[in-house]
Design a protein around this motif. Structure first.
Motif, PDB file in Angstrom:
ATOM      1  N   LYS A 189       0.828  -1.207   0.000  1.00 29.06           N
ATOM      2  CA  LYS A 189       0.000   0.000   0.000  1.00 29.06           C
ATOM      3  C   LYS A 189       0.861   1.254   0.000  1.00 29.06           C
ATOM      4  N   ASP A 190       1.861   1.283   0.872  1.00 31.15           N
ATOM      5  CA  ASP A 190       2.734   2.456   0.964  1.00 31.15           C
ATOM      6  C   ASP A 190       3.470   2.700  -0.344  1.00 31.15           C
ATOM      7  N   LYS A 191       3.844   1.630  -1.030  1.00 31.12           N
ATOM      8  CA  LYS A 191       4.611   1.743  -2.268  1.00 31.12           C
ATOM      9  C   LYS A 191       3.780   2.308  -3.411  1.00 31.12           C
ATOM     10  N   HIS A 192       2.494   1.973  -3.452  1.00 33.24           N
ATOM     11  CA  HIS A 192       1.684   2.296  -4.626  1.00 33.24           C
ATOM     12  C   HIS A 192       0.647   3.393  -4.402  1.00 33.24           C
ATOM     13  N   ILE A 193       0.486   3.867  -3.181  1.00 36.51           N
ATOM     14  CA  ILE A 193      -0.610   4.793  -2.913  1.00 36.51           C
ATOM     15  C   ILE A 193      -0.501   6.085  -3.721  1.00 36.51           C
ATOM     16  N   GLU A 194       0.701   6.618  -3.876  1.00 38.33           N
ATOM     17  CA  GLU A 194       0.852   7.855  -4.630  1.00 38.33           C
ATOM     18  C   GLU A 194       0.542   7.633  -6.093  1.00 38.33           C
ATOM     19  N   THR A 195       0.968   6.493  -6.648  1.00 29.69           N
ATOM     20  CA  THR A 195       0.697   6.193  -8.041  1.00 29.69           C
ATOM     21  C   THR A 195      -0.792   6.095  -8.293  1.00 29.69           C
ATOM     22  N   ILE A 197      -3.300   7.376  -6.421  1.00 33.62           N
ATOM     23  CA  ILE A 197      -3.971   8.652  -6.189  1.00 33.62           C
ATOM     24  C   ILE A 197      -3.773   9.602  -7.357  1.00 33.62           C
ATOM     25  N   ASN A 198      -2.585   9.613  -7.927  1.00 33.74           N
ATOM     26  CA  ASN A 198      -2.263  10.542  -9.010  1.00 33.74           C
ATOM     27  C   ASN A 198      -2.659  10.048 -10.385  1.00 33.74           C
ATOM     28  N   ASN A 199      -3.075   8.777 -10.476  1.00 30.47           N
ATOM     29  CA  ASN A 199      -3.457   8.227 -11.770  1.00 30.47           C
ATOM     30  C   ASN A 199      -4.811   8.807 -12.205  1.00 30.47           C
TER      31      ASN A 199
END
Length: 200
Positions: A189-195, A197-199
């Protein structure tokens, strides 16, 4: 009656039409052999969402109460679900899960045992650790991002299989194994959350 292919098609179509779906890591799911998917749990929509974008058929544990309902009780087995009694050590459900893995099937669990009201990942129950240790399954962490709102963003990330052989050799407890699984889900979750959210 096997309604799984039809159910999968209908669910995939619904998600694709009415939400903005992101799927990451499908290549991490082995094409054959036993697989234990362990996912966070944010909604009743999680089981069909996790399975909709995978090639392989998935089996799920579902709370026993659902099988007491007239319509659901008949539909769920044909959709890959089997009952589990919550709050007690349900040996029959454990045997069923192990049997599926021994046959090389895919079993999906939601280790938290209930939906997270905050979206945060909580502690896992020892059942997932039990299956991971007692089987030869590839253990794949999964994280779902929601919420499931019309035209909203929803994503599923399948992580790389965890190496559980060392833990099996060390004969760690099921609780400790579950802790490792939950840590992997949180890291995913921590690794992909920004990707996610910004997608757009």
């Amino acid at each position: 009656m096997n309604l799984y292919p039809l159910g999968k098609t209908l669910c995939k179509t619904w998600f694709s039409l009415f939400t903005r779906v992101t799927v990451i890591g499908k290549e991490n799911i082995p094409d054959d052999g036993p697989v234990l998917l362990c996912s966070n749990h944010i909604s009743n929509m999680d089981p069909p969402f996790v399975g909709s974008f995978m090639k392989r058929r998935i089996h799920f544990m579902a709370k026993e109460e659902l099988f007491n309902k007239r319509v659901l009780g008949r539909l769920l087995p044909s959709l890959g679900a089997f009952p589990v009694k919550r709050g007690v050590g349900d040996r029959q459900a454990l045997r069923k899960g192990l049997s599926l893995l021994e046959k090389g099937e895919v079993l999906c669990l939601f280790p938290e045992g209930t939906r997270s009201k905050t979206g945060e990942i909580g502690e896992g129950l020892s059942g997932s650790g039990f299956f991971a240790l007692r089987s030869k399954a590839e253990v794949v962490p999964v994280v779902i991002f929601g919420p499931y709102k019309p035209l909203g963003k929803v994503a599923v990330v399948y992580g790389k299989p965890m190496n559980f052989q060392t833990l099996r050799d060390e004969k760690v407890s099921a609780a400790k194994a579950t802790e490792k699984i939950m840590e992997s889900i949180q890291e995913l979750k921590d690794k992909h959350i920004e990707t996610v959210i910004n997608n757009e």
